[in-house]
Scaffold this motif. Structure first.
Motif, PDB file in Angstrom:
ATOM      1  N   ASP A 107       0.347   5.920   8.670  1.00 47.62           N
ATOM      2  CA  ASP A 107       1.489   6.409   7.901  1.00 47.62           C
ATOM      3  C   ASP A 107       2.216   7.390   8.811  1.00 47.62           C
ATOM      4  O   ASP A 107       1.987   8.608   8.761  1.00 47.62           O
ATOM      5  CB  ASP A 107       1.024   7.092   6.607  1.00 47.62           C
ATOM      6  CG  ASP A 107       0.862   6.100   5.475  1.00 47.62           C
ATOM      7  OD1 ASP A 107       1.528   5.046   5.506  1.00 47.62           O
ATOM      8  OD2 ASP A 107       0.060   6.366   4.559  1.00 47.62           O
TER       9      ASP A 107
ATOM     10  N   LYS B  73      -3.020  -1.479   5.815  1.00 51.11           N
ATOM     11  CA  LYS B  73      -2.294  -1.226   4.564  1.00 51.11           C
ATOM     12  C   LYS B  73      -0.895  -1.831   4.593  1.00 51.11           C
ATOM     13  O   LYS B  73      -0.473  -2.483   3.627  1.00 51.11           O
ATOM     14  CB  LYS B  73      -2.222   0.278   4.319  1.00 51.11           C
ATOM     15  CG  LYS B  73      -1.271   0.686   3.206  1.00 51.11           C
ATOM     16  CD  LYS B  73      -1.088   2.197   3.148  1.00 51.11           C
ATOM     17  CE  LYS B  73       0.025   2.593   2.183  1.00 51.11           C
ATOM     18  NZ  LYS B  73       0.260   4.060   2.170  1.00 51.11           N
ATOM     19  N   HIS B  74      -0.162  -1.626   5.672  1.00 49.29           N
ATOM     20  CA  HIS B  74       1.230  -2.099   5.736  1.00 49.29           C
ATOM     21  C   HIS B  74       1.299  -3.623   5.825  1.00 49.29           C
ATOM     22  O   HIS B  74       2.242  -4.231   5.300  1.00 49.29           O
ATOM     23  CB  HIS B  74       1.943  -1.454   6.918  1.00 49.29           C
ATOM     24  CG  HIS B  74       1.989   0.039   6.850  1.00 49.29           C
ATOM     25  ND1 HIS B  74       2.653   0.714   5.852  1.00 49.29           N
ATOM     26  CD2 HIS B  74       1.444   0.991   7.651  1.00 49.29           C
ATOM     27  CE1 HIS B  74       2.524   2.021   6.041  1.00 49.29           C
ATOM     28  NE2 HIS B  74       1.802   2.209   7.127  1.00 49.29           N
TER      29      HIS B  74
ATOM     30  N   THR C 281       0.782  -4.845   2.339  1.00 47.43           N
ATOM     31  CA  THR C 281       2.020  -4.655   1.573  1.00 47.43           C
ATOM     32  C   THR C 281       3.043  -5.731   1.914  1.00 47.43           C
ATOM     33  O   THR C 281       3.751  -6.238   1.043  1.00 47.43           O
ATOM     34  CB  THR C 281       2.607  -3.261   1.865  1.00 47.43           C
ATOM     35  OG1 THR C 281       1.625  -2.255   1.573  1.00 47.43           O
ATOM     36  CG2 THR C 281       3.854  -3.018   1.039  1.00 47.43           C
TER      37      THR C 281
ATOM     38  N   GLY D  13      11.076   3.757   6.920  1.00 38.44           N
ATOM     39  CA  GLY D  13       9.727   3.181   6.883  1.00 38.44           C
ATOM     40  C   GLY D  13       9.316   2.678   8.258  1.00 38.44           C
ATOM     41  O   GLY D  13       9.195   1.470   8.479  1.00 38.44           O
TER      42      GLY D  13
ATOM     43  N   SER E  68       6.478   2.824  10.016  1.00 40.89           N
ATOM     44  CA  SER E  68       5.203   2.111  10.131  1.00 40.89           C
ATOM     45  C   SER E  68       5.304   0.710   9.547  1.00 40.89           C
ATOM     46  O   SER E  68       4.812  -0.267  10.139  1.00 40.89           O
ATOM     47  CB  SER E  68       4.102   2.897   9.417  1.00 40.89           C
ATOM     48  OG  SER E  68       3.869   4.134  10.045  1.00 40.89           O
ATOM     49  N   TYR E  69       5.935   0.587   8.392  1.00 38.06           N
ATOM     50  CA  TYR E  69       6.064  -0.720   7.753  1.00 38.06           C
ATOM     51  C   TYR E  69       6.928  -1.655   8.597  1.00 38.06           C
ATOM     52  O   TYR E  69       6.593  -2.833   8.781  1.00 38.06           O
ATOM     53  CB  TYR E  69       6.649  -0.548   6.361  1.00 38.06           C
ATOM     54  CG  TYR E  69       6.780  -1.836   5.583  1.00 38.06           C
ATOM     55  CD1 TYR E  69       5.645  -2.510   5.137  1.00 38.06           C
ATOM     56  CD2 TYR E  69       8.023  -2.366   5.289  1.00 38.06           C
ATOM     57  CE1 TYR E  69       5.755  -3.689   4.411  1.00 38.06           C
ATOM     58  CE2 TYR E  69       8.148  -3.540   4.576  1.00 38.06           C
ATOM     59  CZ  TYR E  69       7.014  -4.197   4.141  1.00 38.06           C
ATOM     60  OH  TYR E  69       7.122  -5.360   3.436  1.00 38.06           O
TER      61      TYR E  69
ATOM     62  N   ALA F 122       4.964  -2.882  11.502  1.00 34.31           N
ATOM     63  CA  ALA F 122       4.021  -3.930  11.089  1.00 34.31           C
ATOM     64  C   ALA F 122       4.727  -5.279  10.987  1.00 34.31           C
ATOM     65  O   ALA F 122       4.176  -6.315  11.393  1.00 34.31           O
ATOM     66  CB  ALA F 122       3.383  -3.552   9.754  1.00 34.31           C
TER      67      ALA F 122
END
Length: 324
Positions: free
Chosen positions: A64, A80-81, A84, A289, A291-292, A295
């Motif tokens: 994060d 996690k990402h 998602t 965002g 990190s997202y 990813a």
């Protein structure tokens, strides 16, 4: 009677040929070819600085990431990402839009440089051939901003030249081609073909120039016409180049030109215009965002690498020369 025939090779001569040349020390080789290695340094430095060192930033795809805390201070969240991304409602839409556009480009835009190069190769008047080559190269040097501006000038509902001409011929109500979702993909394909076809012919024209002319002479002596020469001499000669370019193109299957798509995206066509590239910009830059978005980019890169290896394996299985 004297003869010019060489004596058959002996066992000793065969062994001598099989012996490897003595290995030159690395330092001596570098000193000998020092100017070549010196010319290699700028390109090597470019890839190290701008391609390999930034790959350390991929670690934020598993964090994060908070810019104020940096890489070491941000919290690690594992996959996690990615969870998602794959479980989110946008993934299906993004993947389908990207793949549909990629397949259309591969089926329509990819063969166009091959077709144009083959047509130019058949021209026998050099002045005409060079003039056509120069004219079709020009669009490559235009930015996507200029191309988008020309698209609006030609297809806009208010003052579009081509849009008004189509309306005068077909009749009915005016169509806003640059705003409707149904016309977004055809316009993107048209832009891609217009801008990239001429530049793409360079590689195939170079491959055609290397074809041995004696093959054409032999084919003519066997009674082959222009079509037979094209099918049995020209196409087999450039097939390795086509396979190589197809393998390289497969690695960019999920990559679309961000500038091209973003400049034509609006609220009316966003449902078909939103692909991984535009989505990454929207999530990473406008929403923060990081990190997202990283990813998503790492997912794209991984798929690209797998596609290159897969297509290279398939090409070799089909008897073609692969990339490696």
């Amino acid at each position: 009677m004297a003869t010019d025939l060489a004596p058959p090779p002996t066992e000793a001569s065969r062994k001598a040929k099989k012996q490897k040349a003595p290995r030159v020390p690395l330092g001596a080789a570098i000193l000998r070819y020092r100017w070549l290695y010196l010319m290699l340094l700028p390109g090597l430095a470019y890839f190290v600085i701008f391609k390999y060192l930034p790959m350390y930033g991929l670690t934020i795809a598993f964090q994060d990431f908070v810019p104020f805390l940096g890489y070491s201070g941000s919290e690690w969240v594992g996959l996690k990402h990615f969870e998602t991304l794959f479980a989110g409602g946008d993934f299906g839409m993004l993947f389908s839009n990207t793949m549909i556009l990629a397949m259309l480009i591969f089926l329509i835009a990819f063969p166009m440089p091959i077709i144009v190069a083959l047509m130019l190769n058949e021209l026998r008047i050099n002045v005409v051939k060079r003039s056509v080559q120069s004219l079709i190269y020009i669009p490559h040097f235009l930015s996507w901003t200029i191309v988008a501006g020309l698209t609006y000038i030609l297809f806009s509902v208010d003052f579009g030249v081509i849009a008004n001409w189509i309306h005068s011929v077909v009749g009915g109500g005016k169509v806003d081609y640059v705003a409707q979702a149904d016309w977004f993909r055809p316009i993107i394909i048209l832009q891609t073909v217009w801008k990239g076809t001429g530049w793409g012919t360079i590689i195939y024209l170079a491959a055609l120039a290397s074809v041995n002319t004696e093959l054409y002479e032999a084919a003519r002596m066997d009674g082959a016409g222009r079509w037979r020469q094209f099918w049995h001499v020209t196409l087999p000669a450039i097939r390795p180049t086509i396979v190589l370019m197809a393998i390289l193109h497969s690695g960019h299957l999920l990559d679309q030109s961000f500038e091209q798509l973003w400049l034509l995206t609006n609220s009316l066509n966003r449902e078909v215009a939103n692909v991984f590239d535009t989505y990454t910009y929207y999530v990473g830059i406008t929403q923060g965002g990081y990190s997202y978005a990283t990813a998503v980019g790492l997912f794209k890169g991984t798929v690209g690498v797998l596609l290159i290896f897969g297509c290279n394996w398939l090409a070799k299985r089909l008897g073609q020369r692969g990339l490696f």
